[in-house]
Motif scaffolding. Structure first.
Motif, mmCIF file in Angstrom:
data_model
loop_
_atom_site.group_PDB
_atom_site.id
_atom_site.type_symbol
_atom_site.label_atom_id
_atom_site.label_comp_id
_atom_site.label_asym_id
_atom_site.label_seq_id
_atom_site.Cartn_x
_atom_site.Cartn_y
_atom_site.Cartn_z
ATOM 1 N N ARG A 60 0.854 -1.188 0.000
ATOM 2 C CA ARG A 60 0.000 0.000 0.000
ATOM 3 C C ARG A 60 0.884 1.229 0.000
ATOM 4 N NH1 ARG A 60 -5.630 -0.800 3.157
ATOM 5 N NH2 ARG A 60 -6.588 -1.183 1.144
ATOM 6 N N ILE A 61 0.518 2.214 -0.818
ATOM 7 C CA ILE A 61 1.216 3.491 -0.918
ATOM 8 C C ILE A 61 0.222 4.583 -0.518
ATOM 9 C CG2 ILE A 61 2.259 5.143 -2.528
ATOM 10 C CD1 ILE A 61 4.041 2.835 -2.206
ATOM 11 N N ALA A 62 0.708 5.607 0.175
ATOM 12 C CA ALA A 62 -0.157 6.724 0.571
ATOM 13 C C ALA A 62 0.653 8.012 0.613
ATOM 14 C CB ALA A 62 -0.772 6.457 1.948
ATOM 15 N N ASP A 63 -0.047 9.113 0.579
ATOM 16 C CA ASP A 63 0.530 10.444 0.791
ATOM 17 C C ASP A 63 1.760 10.730 -0.079
ATOM 18 O OD1 ASP A 63 -1.467 10.688 2.626
ATOM 19 O OD2 ASP A 63 -0.188 10.546 4.402
ATOM 20 N N VAL A 64 1.638 10.502 -1.377
ATOM 21 C CA VAL A 64 2.735 10.810 -2.301
ATOM 22 C C VAL A 64 2.810 12.331 -2.467
ATOM 23 C CG1 VAL A 64 3.640 10.522 -4.637
ATOM 24 C CG2 VAL A 64 2.452 8.626 -3.516
ATOM 25 N N THR A 65 3.998 12.886 -2.225
ATOM 26 C CA THR A 65 4.242 14.315 -2.390
ATOM 27 C C THR A 65 5.526 14.484 -3.196
ATOM 28 O OG1 THR A 65 5.655 14.646 -0.443
ATOM 29 C CG2 THR A 65 3.250 14.741 -0.089
ATOM 30 N N VAL A 66 5.937 15.715 -3.406
ATOM 31 C CA VAL A 66 7.195 15.965 -4.112
ATOM 32 C C VAL A 66 8.399 15.608 -3.234
ATOM 33 C CG1 VAL A 66 6.231 17.740 -5.621
ATOM 34 C CG2 VAL A 66 7.266 18.409 -3.422
ATOM 35 N N LYS A 67 8.170 15.387 -1.947
ATOM 36 C CA LYS A 67 9.271 15.070 -1.021
ATOM 37 C C LYS A 67 9.391 13.590 -0.690
ATOM 38 C CE LYS A 67 9.215 19.580 1.103
ATOM 39 N NZ LYS A 67 9.092 20.362 2.327
ATOM 40 N N GLY A 68 8.305 12.803 -0.886
ATOM 41 C CA GLY A 68 8.364 11.385 -0.548
ATOM 42 C C GLY A 68 6.992 10.749 -0.535
ATOM 43 N N PHE A 69 6.903 9.601 0.126
ATOM 44 C CA PHE A 69 5.645 8.856 0.182
ATOM 45 C C PHE A 69 5.657 7.954 1.410
ATOM 46 C CE2 PHE A 69 8.691 6.390 -2.222
ATOM 47 C CZ PHE A 69 8.496 5.080 -1.824
ATOM 48 N N LYS A 70 4.503 7.373 1.716
ATOM 49 C CA LYS A 70 4.364 6.406 2.793
ATOM 50 C C LYS A 70 4.060 5.044 2.177
ATOM 51 C CE LYS A 70 2.761 9.490 6.511
ATOM 52 N NZ LYS A 70 3.536 10.603 6.106
#
Length: 99
Positions: A60-70
């Protein structure tokens, strides 16, 4: 012009399955080596690189931003007993790109 970054990490999950949308308290934060430019859309494609546990480690991937992801495993087990969500340590590779 697309920008691409890659990486890998050791990941395991000792927590029950993540079943509540938006609750990322059991996820692991991954920071990109270099942040992508502000305002760009980023996609992340992960893939398990090892086969250490007998069940399938759903990712599972979450909270993708230009700085990273979970990221976290949500172990996939078929059958009447279902899955407890836990999974042993595996190597996960990932590729991230602007779109």
């Amino acid at each position: 012009m697309s920008m691409i970054q890659t990486g890998k990490l050791q990941l395991r999950t000792d927590q029950p399955q993540a079943r509540t949308g938006g609750d990322v308290s059991t996820f692991t934060q991954v920071d990109f080596p270099t942040p992508f430019p502000d305002g760009t859309a980023v996609i992340v494609v992960p893939m398990t690189q090892t086969f250490n546990g007998p069940e399938t480690p759903g990712i599972r991937i979450a909270d993708v931003t230009v700085k990273g992801f979970k990221i976290r495993f949500n172990e996939v087990r078929m059958g009447a007993e279902g899955s407890d969500g836990r999974h042993v340590e595996e190597t996960v590779g990932w590729i991230a790109s602007t779109v």
